[in-house]
Design a protein around this motif. Sequence first.
Motif, mmCIF file in Angstrom:
data_model
loop_
_atom_site.group_PDB
_atom_site.id
_atom_site.type_symbol
_atom_site.label_atom_id
_atom_site.label_comp_id
_atom_site.label_asym_id
_atom_site.label_seq_id
_atom_site.Cartn_x
_atom_site.Cartn_y
_atom_site.Cartn_z
ATOM 1 N N TYR A 8 0.841 -1.204 0.000
ATOM 2 C CA TYR A 8 0.000 0.000 0.000
ATOM 3 C C TYR A 8 0.872 1.249 0.000
ATOM 4 O O TYR A 8 2.050 1.208 0.362
ATOM 5 C CB TYR A 8 -0.935 0.023 1.211
ATOM 6 N N SER A 9 0.259 2.347 -0.403
ATOM 7 C CA SER A 9 0.911 3.651 -0.293
ATOM 8 C C SER A 9 -0.032 4.581 0.458
ATOM 9 O O SER A 9 -1.254 4.436 0.381
ATOM 10 C CB SER A 9 1.253 4.219 -1.671
ATOM 11 N N VAL A 10 0.554 5.502 1.197
ATOM 12 C CA VAL A 10 -0.234 6.461 1.959
ATOM 13 C C VAL A 10 -0.613 7.612 1.044
ATOM 14 O O VAL A 10 0.240 8.213 0.401
ATOM 15 C CB VAL A 10 0.547 6.977 3.194
ATOM 16 N N ASN A 11 -1.902 7.898 1.003
ATOM 17 C CA ASN A 11 -2.406 8.988 0.188
ATOM 18 C C ASN A 11 -2.486 10.278 1.004
ATOM 19 O O ASN A 11 -2.096 11.335 0.543
ATOM 20 C CB ASN A 11 -3.778 8.599 -0.378
ATOM 21 N N ALA A 12 -3.009 10.185 2.237
ATOM 22 C CA ALA A 12 -3.145 11.354 3.112
ATOM 23 C C ALA A 12 -3.238 10.870 4.552
ATOM 24 O O ALA A 12 -3.702 9.762 4.816
ATOM 25 C CB ALA A 12 -4.397 12.150 2.745
ATOM 26 N N ILE A 13 -2.798 11.725 5.468
ATOM 27 C CA ILE A 13 -2.882 11.398 6.890
ATOM 28 C C ILE A 13 -3.296 12.660 7.638
ATOM 29 O O ILE A 13 -2.873 13.766 7.279
ATOM 30 C CB ILE A 13 -1.552 10.806 7.409
ATOM 31 N N HIS A 14 -4.156 12.481 8.640
ATOM 32 C CA HIS A 14 -4.710 13.633 9.354
ATOM 33 C C HIS A 14 -4.960 13.251 10.808
ATOM 34 O O HIS A 14 -5.437 12.149 11.082
ATOM 35 C CB HIS A 14 -6.019 14.064 8.687
ATOM 36 N N GLN A 15 -4.651 14.163 11.719
ATOM 37 C CA GLN A 15 -4.944 13.951 13.130
ATOM 38 C C GLN A 15 -6.012 14.938 13.567
ATOM 39 O O GLN A 15 -5.996 16.101 13.171
ATOM 40 C CB GLN A 15 -3.706 14.140 13.990
ATOM 41 N N SER A 16 -6.946 14.443 14.371
ATOM 42 C CA SER A 16 -7.980 15.300 14.944
ATOM 43 C C SER A 16 -8.200 14.869 16.392
ATOM 44 O O SER A 16 -7.535 13.963 16.878
ATOM 45 C CB SER A 16 -9.283 15.170 14.145
ATOM 46 N N GLU A 17 -9.140 15.497 17.050
ATOM 47 C CA GLU A 17 -9.460 15.120 18.426
ATOM 48 C C GLU A 17 -9.982 13.684 18.505
ATOM 49 O O GLU A 17 -9.828 13.017 19.519
ATOM 50 C CB GLU A 17 -10.488 16.077 19.014
ATOM 51 N N GLU A 18 -10.602 13.207 17.428
ATOM 52 C CA GLU A 18 -11.140 11.843 17.404
ATOM 53 C C GLU A 18 -10.054 10.803 17.219
ATOM 54 O O GLU A 18 -10.264 9.630 17.479
ATOM 55 C CB GLU A 18 -12.185 11.684 16.294
ATOM 56 N N GLY A 19 -8.900 11.203 16.714
ATOM 57 C CA GLY A 19 -7.819 10.250 16.493
ATOM 58 C C GLY A 19 -7.098 10.503 15.188
ATOM 59 O O GLY A 19 -7.039 11.623 14.694
ATOM 60 N N LEU A 20 -6.619 9.451 14.622
ATOM 61 C CA LEU A 20 -5.806 9.500 13.418
ATOM 62 C C LEU A 20 -6.616 8.955 12.249
ATOM 63 O O LEU A 20 -7.307 7.947 12.378
ATOM 64 C CB LEU A 20 -4.568 8.627 13.671
#
Length: 129
Positions: A8-20
């Motif tokens: 797999y390849s990572v397309n996008a990653i984001h952190q918020s209060e709910e998690g990752l």
Amino acid sequence: MRLQNNLYSVNAIHQSEEGLSCTIHLMEDSPVYKAHFPTQPVTPGACIVQIAVEIYEGFKGLSGQEFKGIDIVKVKNAKFLKAMIPGGGRLFRYSIREEPADDALTHLQVVVTSDDVIYAKLSLICKDI
């Protein structure tokens, strides 16, 4: 073997209060699919779990804290609800939430989706390496 850039390849990653939240693309030409049903490739359950671990490790490694990685101590729960099939431009979203715990272990809740369809739900207990 790390699965990132091999399965797999990572397309996008984001952190918020709910998690990752991480969006990935499965690589149709991965050797994993040549061995796991070559005429109808399906992502093995062990790989689905390992992808979650690698995403979490990658994110924690960027936090600036000393972090070498995690090992799975226990798969508390694993529900594979729909086959993760590569191709068709489909992206899969891993939503990972760290649960508070009274022990020194890391408790992760993982949900894998694509287009509002749930593919897997995982509950993992891990320890730092």
